[in-house]
Design an enzyme around this catalytic site. Structure first.
Site, PDB file in Angstrom:
ATOM      1  N   SER A 216      -9.694   1.535   3.038  1.00 17.29           N
ATOM      2  CA  SER A 216      -8.693   2.528   2.218  1.00 17.29           C
ATOM      3  C   SER A 216      -7.698   1.576   1.255  1.00 17.29           C
ATOM      4  O   SER A 216      -7.208   2.096   0.343  1.00 17.29           O
ATOM      5  CB  SER A 216      -7.887   3.563   2.970  1.00 17.29           C
ATOM      6  OG  SER A 216      -7.347   2.831   3.988  1.00 17.29           O
TER       7      SER A 216
ATOM      8  N   LYS B 161       1.008  -1.179  -0.142  1.00 12.02           N
ATOM      9  CA  LYS B 161      -0.227  -0.227  -0.022  1.00 12.02           C
ATOM     10  C   LYS B 161       0.923   1.391   0.071  1.00 12.02           C
ATOM     11  O   LYS B 161       1.816   1.342   0.756  1.00 12.02           O
ATOM     12  CB  LYS B 161      -0.953   0.000   1.404  1.00 12.02           C
ATOM     13  CG  LYS B 161      -1.653   1.197   1.336  1.00 12.02           C
ATOM     14  CD  LYS B 161      -3.003   0.901   2.472  1.00 12.02           C
ATOM     15  CE  LYS B 161      -3.869   1.961   2.772  1.00 12.02           C
ATOM     16  NZ  LYS B 161      -4.694   1.731   3.908  1.00 12.02           N
TER      17      LYS B 161
ATOM     18  N   SER C 135      -9.625  -0.689   7.269  1.00  4.83           N
ATOM     19  CA  SER C 135      -9.216  -0.761   5.754  1.00  4.83           C
ATOM     20  C   SER C 135      -8.595  -1.822   5.307  1.00  4.83           C
ATOM     21  O   SER C 135      -8.207  -1.914   3.945  1.00  4.83           O
ATOM     22  CB  SER C 135      -8.051   0.626   5.727  1.00  4.83           C
ATOM     23  OG  SER C 135      -8.858   1.654   5.588  1.00  4.83           O
TER      24      SER C 135
HETATM   25  N1  GLN Z   1     -12.782   3.950   6.286  1.00  3.80           N
HETATM   26  C1  GLN Z   1     -12.221   4.181   7.585  1.00  3.80           C
HETATM   27  C2  GLN Z   1     -11.857   5.745   7.611  1.00  3.80           C
HETATM   28  O1  GLN Z   1     -12.035   6.449   6.560  1.00  3.80           O
HETATM   29  C3  GLN Z   1     -11.099   3.284   8.247  1.00  3.80           C
HETATM   30  C4  GLN Z   1     -10.033   3.629   7.465  1.00  3.80           C
HETATM   31  C5  GLN Z   1      -8.734   2.953   7.461  1.00  3.80           C
HETATM   32  O2  GLN Z   1      -9.024   1.619   8.368  1.00  3.80           O
HETATM   33  N2  GLN Z   1      -7.738   3.532   7.332  1.00  3.80           N
HETATM   34  O3  GLN Z   1     -11.295   6.196   8.455  1.00  3.80           O
END
Ligand code: GLN
Length: 537
Positions: free
Chosen positions: A161, A86, A185
């Protein structure tokens, strides 16, 4: 492409290692087959932000020349395995953009510790994957650069994400990938893309070199197409690191793990395949989280998770309903704490030391302002403002402090459950993958897709998502797909993820139960471009 190369795409780590050890294929051929797969499908999927093929080829050639794949299995458990990372983790000499314009041209001067560990395990790094800007989002639509598509159906998001990493594994571009999970994410995109994803116990994988979003919640973890692949990749990246003050001393050894959970070791992982699912599950007590299987969960998802429960029961596990009374506060608590931490962490992007700088500005203050105005996208700005507000004097006690107190209550709910149960289960996400732009206009709807994953981050627990079924695609009309008239039914089915959560440091136990379930279910959830591959997940 030679026939041998084509068959290499979509194989598991142990299948690849078997072929490499028997000298049936070379590391260079394994790599070439994955590069061919990327060249054939990446223009549709857009999983990667950058590639490091030259370096990967050198590494594969070096392995072929000097490495004994048969003799050195234990020291280099991922030797010759193509992986993706990532793009919020530093890999020396490569761009690390975090999906943001503010870091568009930032080249990492060092490796994240997880990347060092991956390299030491012999993994071949293919490139960096797309993400929501600074990992803020649930669909990868917040990337400043491109939209990654779900390999099952390109009309749908891959989740987020870490959507690029999940899609790269689902499409057969990479055998395994790294993601980060602050509120879901890793697990939510794994669920949307039909792959396995794991957020380990907080503190088991070093955060050094991971660009910080919300430091008390961020955790790096693996994606793979099987539970075993995820376990092997986790084993490769986990371990104490003095450069991360929250890194646990010796995460999986019996010294730190007072509850006597199994330790995550290579013999443990290799031993799983020698026992039947019923043997592995014997005597396991599992709680099904009442609050996460009721309202707000799509019918198709609910059905898949309930039939997973039946399968576990038929194999000898004891499954009972449990309650997390404070679960309903998890989302607001997360969006106060995560934004507060993000507002502090992202203060460093001011045009002085990293990335973008507005060169037109005539004084320092306008340089800060204009750089941040131009460099950050709308969601990141929204979160910095929310977090700054929650931390401001006068509001700190009402928001930040209160959220910390409720975080403790949520942790307490889990402590009580784990006094009586080995682990708990729920759907990973309330729906299957949704369509592009379906939720971008309504942040709350987007945030709700993490309702089942966020509690584990707040309590620091390990969690794994693995495919448990296929359900009719969610309809953008808001009506559950199976309530639509037959002539309006979406033709396609999309993967459903089952989430297992355990007490801190029970990572190997989670892997054991997930492995047993995967073996018993034998679900083939390959994306169309892998439909003829030999692996079923
Ligand atoms: N979707 C969640 C957020 O927008 C989690 C994101 C993540 O785990 N990086 O904060």
């Amino acid at each position: 492409m030679s026939p041998a190369k084509g068959i290499l795409v979509g194989k598991t780590i142990s299948q690849l290692k078997g072929l490499l050890a028997a000298k049936e294929v070379s590391a260079a051929e394994v790599l070439a087959s994955h590069i061919d797969q990327i060249e054939a499908h990446e223009s549709d999927i857009k999983a990667f932000l950058s590639f490091s093929f030259d370096e990967a080829r050198n590494q594969a050639n070096e392995l072929d020349k000097n490495f004994d794949f048969k003799a050195n299995n234990a020291q280099s458990p991922l030797a010759g395995v193509p992986v993706a990372i990532k793009d919020n983790m530093c890999a020396i000499g490569t761009k690390t953009t975090c999906g943001s314009k503010i870091l568009e041209n930032f080249v990492a001067p060092y490796d994240a510790q997880a990347v060092v560990n991956l390299r030491n395990s012999g993994a071949v790094i293919l490139g960096k994957t797309n993400l929501d800007e600074f990992a803020m989002g649930s669909s990868t639509e917040n990337s400043a650069f491109q939209r990654t598509k779900n390999p099952f159906d390109t009309a749908y998001v891959p989740g987020g994400s870490s959507g690029g990493s999940a899609a790269a594994v689902a499409a057969g571009f990479a055998t395994a990938a790294l993601g980060s999970d602050t509120g879901g994410s890793i697990r939510q995109p794994a669920s949307f893309c039909g792959v396995v994803g794991m957020k380990p116990t907080y503190g088991t994988v070093s955060r050094f070199g991971l660009v910080a979003f919300a430091s008390s919640l961020d955790q790096i973890g693996p994606f793979g197409r099987s539970v075993e692949d995820v376990a092997l990749t986790l084993l490769a990246i986990a371990g104490h690191d003095g450069k991360d003050s929250t890194s646990l001393k010796d995460p999986y050894s019996s010294a730190s793990n007072t509850k006597n959970f199994p330790q995550l070791t290579l013999p443990f992982i290799e031993g799983l395949s020698k026992r039947s699912p019923a043997e592995l599950l014997k005597g396991t007590k599992i709680g099904i989280i009442k609050e996460l299987i009721g309202d707000g969960i799509e019918d198709g998802v609910k059905e898949s998770v309930l039939s997973a429960t039946k399968l576990l029961t038929s194999l000898g596990a004891q499954v009972e309903e449990v309650s997390i009374p404070h679960a309903k506060y998890a989302l607001p608590v997360y969006y106060i704490l995560a934004t507060a931490e993000a507002s502090a962490n992202l203060a460093r992007f001011d045009g002085v030391r990293y990335g973008l700088r507005d060169l037109e500005a005539t004084d320092i203050l306008s340089m800060y302002n204009e750089t941040r105005e131009a460099g950050f996208g709308a969601e990141v700005k929204l979160r910095i403002m929310l977090g700054t507000y929650a931390l401001s004097s006068g509001y700190y006690d009402a928001y930040y402090k209160k959220a910390q107190q409720v975080r403790r209550l949520i942790t307490g709910d889990f402590d009580r459950i784990f006094a009586n149960y080995d682990l708990v289960l729920s759907p990973t996400a309330p729906s299957t993958a949704f369509k592009f732009d379906e939720k971008t206009g309504d942040p709350l709807q987007m945030y709700l897709s993490d309702i089942a994953t966020i509690p584990a981050n707040l309590a620091g627990l390990p969690g794994i998502s693995l495919p448990c079924g296929l359900a009719p695609a969610a309809s953008s009309s808001g009506i559950p797909a199976n309530k639509l008239p037959a002539n309006k039914l979406p033709a396609n089915k999309l993967p459903v993820g089952l989430q297992l959560l355990g007490a801190p440091l029970s990572d190997a136990l989670l892997i054991k139960v997930a492995y047993a379930f995967e073996q018993a279910l034998k679900l083939d959830c390959s994306a169309p471009m892998l439909a003829n591959s030999s692996v079923s997940c």
